[in-house]
Design an enzyme around this catalytic site. Sequence first.
Site, short mmCIF file in Angstrom:
data_model
loop_
_atom_site.label_atom_id
_atom_site.label_comp_id
_atom_site.label_asym_id
_atom_site.label_seq_id
_atom_site.Cartn_x
_atom_site.Cartn_y
_atom_site.Cartn_z
CG ASP A 127 -0.31 -0.21 2.55
OD1 ASP A 127 0.91 -0.46 2.60
OD2 ASP A 127 -1.02 -0.14 3.57
CG ASP A 130 6.54 5.81 6.48
OD1 ASP A 130 6.78 6.94 6.06
OD2 ASP A 130 6.35 5.58 7.68
CE LYS A 158 3.14 8.87 4.57
NZ LYS A 158 2.89 8.62 6.00
NE ARG A 192 -7.88 -2.38 7.66
CZ ARG A 192 -6.55 -2.37 7.72
NH1 ARG A 192 -5.86 -1.95 6.69
NH2 ARG A 192 -5.93 -2.76 8.80
P1 5GP Z 1 7.53 1.15 6.45
O1 5GP Z 1 7.98 -0.21 6.91
O2 5GP Z 1 7.91 1.46 5.03
O3 5GP Z 1 7.95 2.22 7.41
O4 5GP Z 1 5.97 1.19 6.58
C1 5GP Z 1 5.15 0.59 5.70
C2 5GP Z 1 3.81 0.39 6.34
O5 5GP Z 1 3.51 1.45 7.26
C3 5GP Z 1 2.72 0.45 5.32
O6 5GP Z 1 2.50 -0.81 4.75
C4 5GP Z 1 1.55 0.97 6.12
O7 5GP Z 1 0.90 -0.12 6.74
C5 5GP Z 1 2.17 1.81 7.19
N1 5GP Z 1 2.09 3.25 6.89
C6 5GP Z 1 3.10 4.10 6.61
N2 5GP Z 1 2.65 5.34 6.36
C7 5GP Z 1 1.29 5.27 6.48
C8 5GP Z 1 0.23 6.23 6.34
O8 5GP Z 1 0.41 7.42 6.02
N3 5GP Z 1 -1.01 5.76 6.53
C9 5GP Z 1 -1.30 4.47 6.87
N4 5GP Z 1 -2.57 4.14 7.06
N5 5GP Z 1 -0.33 3.54 7.01
C10 5GP Z 1 0.94 3.93 6.82
#
Ligand code: 5GP
Length: 211
Positions: A127, A130, A158, A192
Amino acid sequence: PRRTSGPLGEQPEGGRSCEMGSRGGGLHPDVERELFSAECLAARVGEVGRALAAELEGKRPLLLGVLRGAFVFAADLVRALEPVPEGTEVGFLRASSYGAGTESSGQVRVDAPPPDVRGRHVVLVEDIVDTGRTLAALVARLRAEGAESVTTCTLLDKAARRVVDVHVDHSCFACPDEFVVGYGLDFDERYRTLPYIGVLKPAAYSGLSSD
Ligand code: 5GP
């Protein structure tokens, strides 16, 4: 979450910015503003689906959606594969890095063993990328389990928040550094079902939600 919003950057792969704030009324009361409308999501997912289909022709690909946030994106993406590569299969795996908060815990848990990926060309469908920790952990896991190749595909990127250097092959939209919900993405299991991607109002994650 950090509240440093900024303009959307260049869209990867020639994707375009959607019109901002196009939805006048009809927004969920906890949503500050709409970032990507349902129409805009459908158009861009269609483009990426066609690009993926061309790339995966003859490869009997296995598309793996990352639960739960990517379930809507994955469902739309697999139907946008045009023409659908012969032998395409679809599965899901579950990873979590967030609890009931908006900041990553830094820990990535893969809750279920992924389907058998040995010798398969896997497309990981996320999805949002980040910090990159989740995607990096999942790619490493799939490679360790014998995937022939792993292609990464995310709805939102992001990039400003990246901590782990992980390659994203297909990204539908660059996402500002704000906490977004809808189109499968939640906050504490809510929002969601919204058909668009929107920025959550700060009140909604400080316990002052409107419902
Ligand atoms: P990462 O491991 O890249 O830091 O995070 C990935 C996960 O963090 C995504 O799959 C999602 O579940 C969650 N996440 C990161 N940013 C957001 C956001 O702005 N909104 C939501 N709902 N989930 C996020």
